[in-house]
Design a protein around this motif. Structure first.
Motif, PDB file in Angstrom:
ATOM      1  N   THR A 167     -45.578   7.219  26.084  1.00  0.00           N
ATOM      2  CA  THR A 167     -45.984   8.556  26.479  1.00  0.00           C
ATOM      3  C   THR A 167     -46.443   8.560  27.931  1.00  0.00           C
ATOM      4  O   THR A 167     -47.169   7.676  28.364  1.00  0.00           O
ATOM      5  N   GLY A 168     -45.983   9.557  28.670  1.00  0.00           N
ATOM      6  CA  GLY A 168     -46.350   9.683  30.072  1.00  0.00           C
ATOM      7  C   GLY A 168     -45.449   8.892  31.001  1.00  0.00           C
ATOM      8  O   GLY A 168     -45.532   9.042  32.209  1.00  0.00           O
ATOM      9  N   GLY A 169     -44.567   8.059  30.438  1.00  0.00           N
ATOM     10  CA  GLY A 169     -43.684   7.246  31.257  1.00  0.00           C
ATOM     11  C   GLY A 169     -42.293   7.839  31.339  1.00  0.00           C
ATOM     12  O   GLY A 169     -42.056   8.999  31.000  1.00  0.00           O
ATOM     13  N   THR A 170     -41.381   7.042  31.811  1.00  0.00           N
ATOM     14  CA  THR A 170     -39.981   7.427  31.908  1.00  0.00           C
ATOM     15  C   THR A 170     -39.117   6.277  31.389  1.00  0.00           C
ATOM     16  O   THR A 170     -39.588   5.142  31.252  1.00  0.00           O
ATOM     17  N   VAL A 171     -37.857   6.564  31.124  1.00  0.00           N
ATOM     18  CA  VAL A 171     -36.897   5.521  30.770  1.00  0.00           C
ATOM     19  C   VAL A 171     -36.850   4.560  31.948  1.00  0.00           C
ATOM     20  O   VAL A 171     -36.784   4.990  33.101  1.00  0.00           O
ATOM     21  N   ARG A 172     -36.919   3.267  31.648  1.00  0.00           N
ATOM     22  CA  ARG A 172     -36.963   2.304  32.748  1.00  0.00           C
ATOM     23  C   ARG A 172     -36.216   1.021  32.406  1.00  0.00           C
ATOM     24  O   ARG A 172     -35.813   0.795  31.274  1.00  0.00           O
ATOM     25  N   LEU A 173     -36.065   0.193  33.424  1.00  0.00           N
ATOM     26  CA  LEU A 173     -35.378  -1.090  33.334  1.00  0.00           C
ATOM     27  C   LEU A 173     -36.417  -2.205  33.446  1.00  0.00           C
ATOM     28  O   LEU A 173     -37.242  -2.181  34.358  1.00  0.00           O
ATOM     29  N   ASN A 174     -36.386  -3.140  32.498  1.00  0.00           N
ATOM     30  CA  ASN A 174     -37.265  -4.307  32.535  1.00  0.00           C
ATOM     31  C   ASN A 174     -36.449  -5.548  32.210  1.00  0.00           C
ATOM     32  O   ASN A 174     -35.311  -5.447  31.760  1.00  0.00           O
ATOM     33  N   GLY A 175     -37.082  -6.706  32.384  1.00  0.00           N
ATOM     34  CA  GLY A 175     -36.454  -7.970  32.019  1.00  0.00           C
ATOM     35  C   GLY A 175     -37.092  -8.530  30.762  1.00  0.00           C
ATOM     36  O   GLY A 175     -38.318  -8.483  30.633  1.00  0.00           O
ATOM     37  N   PHE A 176     -36.291  -9.058  29.838  1.00  0.00           N
ATOM     38  CA  PHE A 176     -36.906  -9.566  28.613  1.00  0.00           C
ATOM     39  C   PHE A 176     -37.515 -10.950  28.802  1.00  0.00           C
ATOM     40  O   PHE A 176     -38.131 -11.486  27.894  1.00  0.00           O
ATOM     41  N   ASN A 177     -37.418 -11.495  30.005  1.00  0.00           N
ATOM     42  CA  ASN A 177     -38.127 -12.734  30.309  1.00  0.00           C
ATOM     43  C   ASN A 177     -39.477 -12.473  30.976  1.00  0.00           C
ATOM     44  O   ASN A 177     -40.208 -13.423  31.271  1.00  0.00           O
ATOM     45  N   GLU A 178     -39.808 -11.199  31.203  1.00  0.00           N
ATOM     46  CA  GLU A 178     -41.140 -10.861  31.717  1.00  0.00           C
ATOM     47  C   GLU A 178     -42.168 -11.237  30.647  1.00  0.00           C
ATOM     48  O   GLU A 178     -41.911 -11.069  29.454  1.00  0.00           O
ATOM     49  N   ARG A 179     -43.315 -11.720  31.080  1.00  0.00           N
ATOM     50  CA  ARG A 179     -44.325 -12.239  30.160  1.00  0.00           C
ATOM     51  C   ARG A 179     -44.628 -11.295  28.992  1.00  0.00           C
ATOM     52  O   ARG A 179     -44.632 -11.712  27.837  1.00  0.00           O
ATOM     53  N   TYR A 180     -44.898 -10.036  29.275  1.00  0.00           N
ATOM     54  CA  TYR A 180     -45.256  -9.080  28.214  1.00  0.00           C
ATOM     55  C   TYR A 180     -44.142  -8.964  27.185  1.00  0.00           C
ATOM     56  O   TYR A 180     -44.382  -9.041  25.981  1.00  0.00           O
ATOM     57  N   TRP A 181     -42.914  -8.764  27.645  1.00  0.00           N
ATOM     58  CA  TRP A 181     -41.795  -8.530  26.728  1.00  0.00           C
ATOM     59  C   TRP A 181     -41.362  -9.807  26.031  1.00  0.00           C
ATOM     60  O   TRP A 181     -40.989  -9.785  24.849  1.00  0.00           O
ATOM     61  N   LYS A 182     -41.403 -10.924  26.721  1.00  0.00           N
ATOM     62  CA  LYS A 182     -40.980 -12.205  26.134  1.00  0.00           C
ATOM     63  C   LYS A 182     -41.815 -12.554  24.906  1.00  0.00           C
ATOM     64  O   LYS A 182     -41.301 -13.080  23.927  1.00  0.00           O
ATOM     65  N   THR A 183     -43.094 -12.259  24.956  1.00  0.00           N
ATOM     66  CA  THR A 183     -43.972 -12.591  23.825  1.00  0.00           C
ATOM     67  C   THR A 183     -43.790 -11.639  22.645  1.00  0.00           C
ATOM     68  O   THR A 183     -44.284 -11.923  21.561  1.00  0.00           O
ATOM     69  N   ARG A 184     -43.108 -10.537  22.851  1.00  0.00           N
ATOM     70  CA  ARG A 184     -42.917  -9.539  21.792  1.00  0.00           C
ATOM     71  C   ARG A 184     -41.470  -9.432  21.283  1.00  0.00           C
ATOM     72  O   ARG A 184     -41.198  -8.677  20.370  1.00  0.00           O
ATOM     73  N   LEU A 185     -40.568 -10.169  21.905  1.00  0.00           N
ATOM     74  CA  LEU A 185     -39.157 -10.093  21.536  1.00  0.00           C
ATOM     75  C   LEU A 185     -38.945 -10.717  20.162  1.00  0.00           C
ATOM     76  O   LEU A 185     -39.243 -11.888  19.944  1.00  0.00           O
ATOM     77  N   LEU A 186     -38.443  -9.909  19.223  1.00  0.00           N
ATOM     78  CA  LEU A 186     -38.220 -10.374  17.864  1.00  0.00           C
ATOM     79  C   LEU A 186     -36.765 -10.718  17.560  1.00  0.00           C
ATOM     80  O   LEU A 186     -36.497 -11.665  16.824  1.00  0.00           O
ATOM     81  N   ASP A 187     -35.832  -9.919  18.094  1.00  0.00           N
ATOM     82  CA  ASP A 187     -34.448 -10.102  17.679  1.00  0.00           C
ATOM     83  C   ASP A 187     -33.505  -9.407  18.653  1.00  0.00           C
ATOM     84  O   ASP A 187     -33.894  -8.493  19.379  1.00  0.00           O
ATOM     85  N   PHE A 188     -32.253  -9.876  18.643  1.00  0.00           N
ATOM     86  CA  PHE A 188     -31.151  -9.202  19.309  1.00  0.00           C
ATOM     87  C   PHE A 188     -30.258  -8.687  18.187  1.00  0.00           C
ATOM     88  O   PHE A 188     -29.980  -9.423  17.236  1.00  0.00           O
ATOM     89  N   ARG A 189     -29.772  -7.448  18.285  1.00  0.00           N
ATOM     90  CA  ARG A 189     -28.951  -6.851  17.222  1.00  0.00           C
ATOM     91  C   ARG A 189     -27.663  -6.305  17.811  1.00  0.00           C
ATOM     92  O   ARG A 189     -27.627  -5.822  18.941  1.00  0.00           O
ATOM     93  N   ARG A 190     -26.609  -6.348  17.024  1.00  0.00           N
ATOM     94  CA  ARG A 190     -25.314  -5.771  17.397  1.00  0.00           C
ATOM     95  C   ARG A 190     -24.895  -4.813  16.298  1.00  0.00           C
ATOM     96  O   ARG A 190     -24.936  -5.162  15.127  1.00  0.00           O
ATOM     97  N   ALA A 191     -24.462  -3.616  16.708  1.00  0.00           N
ATOM     98  CA  ALA A 191     -23.991  -2.607  15.742  1.00  0.00           C
ATOM     99  C   ALA A 191     -22.827  -3.149  14.950  1.00  0.00           C
ATOM    100  O   ALA A 191     -22.078  -3.972  15.406  1.00  0.00           O
TER     101      ALA A 191
END
Length: 166
Positions: free
Chosen positions: A142-166
């Motif tokens: 909330t309050g943000g915008t759609v953005r681009l991040n890296g999944f090797n960034e510390r915050y995201w790396k510790t929360r990454l659970l899975d990669f999925r393909r349709a």
């Protein structure tokens, strides 16, 4: 020792069919297990188009429940919009449902357009679209915008659970 190419091709075809009928345990991020993805309803070209389209939506306002550029996006609304527009595929609407949709793929099999599932304690709470080169597009909060991040960034790396393909 000689090889019969026809036998190899036929064997590969049976192996592919067996893979479609079978079921495998999900390959988690960082897993050493090899995971060969099954055939996807989304072609490589459509997956690339999904990633490109998602990148074009960077800067769109976040809105809980939003699923169009005009209304804004939440994370699952962004995924639904991009997949419908780029491949005519309608993914589930909630992160919990998306986290069980399609199939899990290993980091080595990841392609642009695949999905990333994030959460804590094994419980999914956020989803994003892989943009290539360890980056992802998402509608974070909330309050943000759609953005681009890296999944090797510390915050995201510790929360990454899975990669999925349709």
């Amino acid at each position: 020792m000689t090889f019969d190419r026809r036998g190899l091709v036929a064997g590969a075809g049976w192996l592919a069919l067996a893979g479609l009928a079978g079921c495998a345990a999900p390959a988690k991020y960082g897993s050493q297990e090899a995971s060969v993805p099954r055939l996807s309803p989304m072609s490589d070209l459509q997956a690339s188009e999904a990633a490109f389209m998602a990148l074009g939506l960077v800067g769109t306002p976040y809105r809980y429940g939003g699923n169009t550029p005009e209304a804004g996006f939440d994370c699952s609304g962004l995924i639904g919009y991009v997949y419908r527009q780029s491949a005519g595929i309608a993914p589930p609407r909630t992160v919990a449902q998306i986290s069980r949709w399609g199939q899990s793929v290993s980091a080595g099999a990841l392609r642009a357009g695949d999905l990333l599932i994030f959460g804590e304690g094994g419980s999914p709470s956020h989803a994003a679209i892989h943009a290539g080169e360890s980056r992802f597009v998402h509608a974070p909060s909330t309050g943000g915008t759609v953005r681009l991040n890296g999944f090797n960034e510390r915050y995201w790396k510790t929360r990454l659970l899975d990669f999925r393909r349709a």
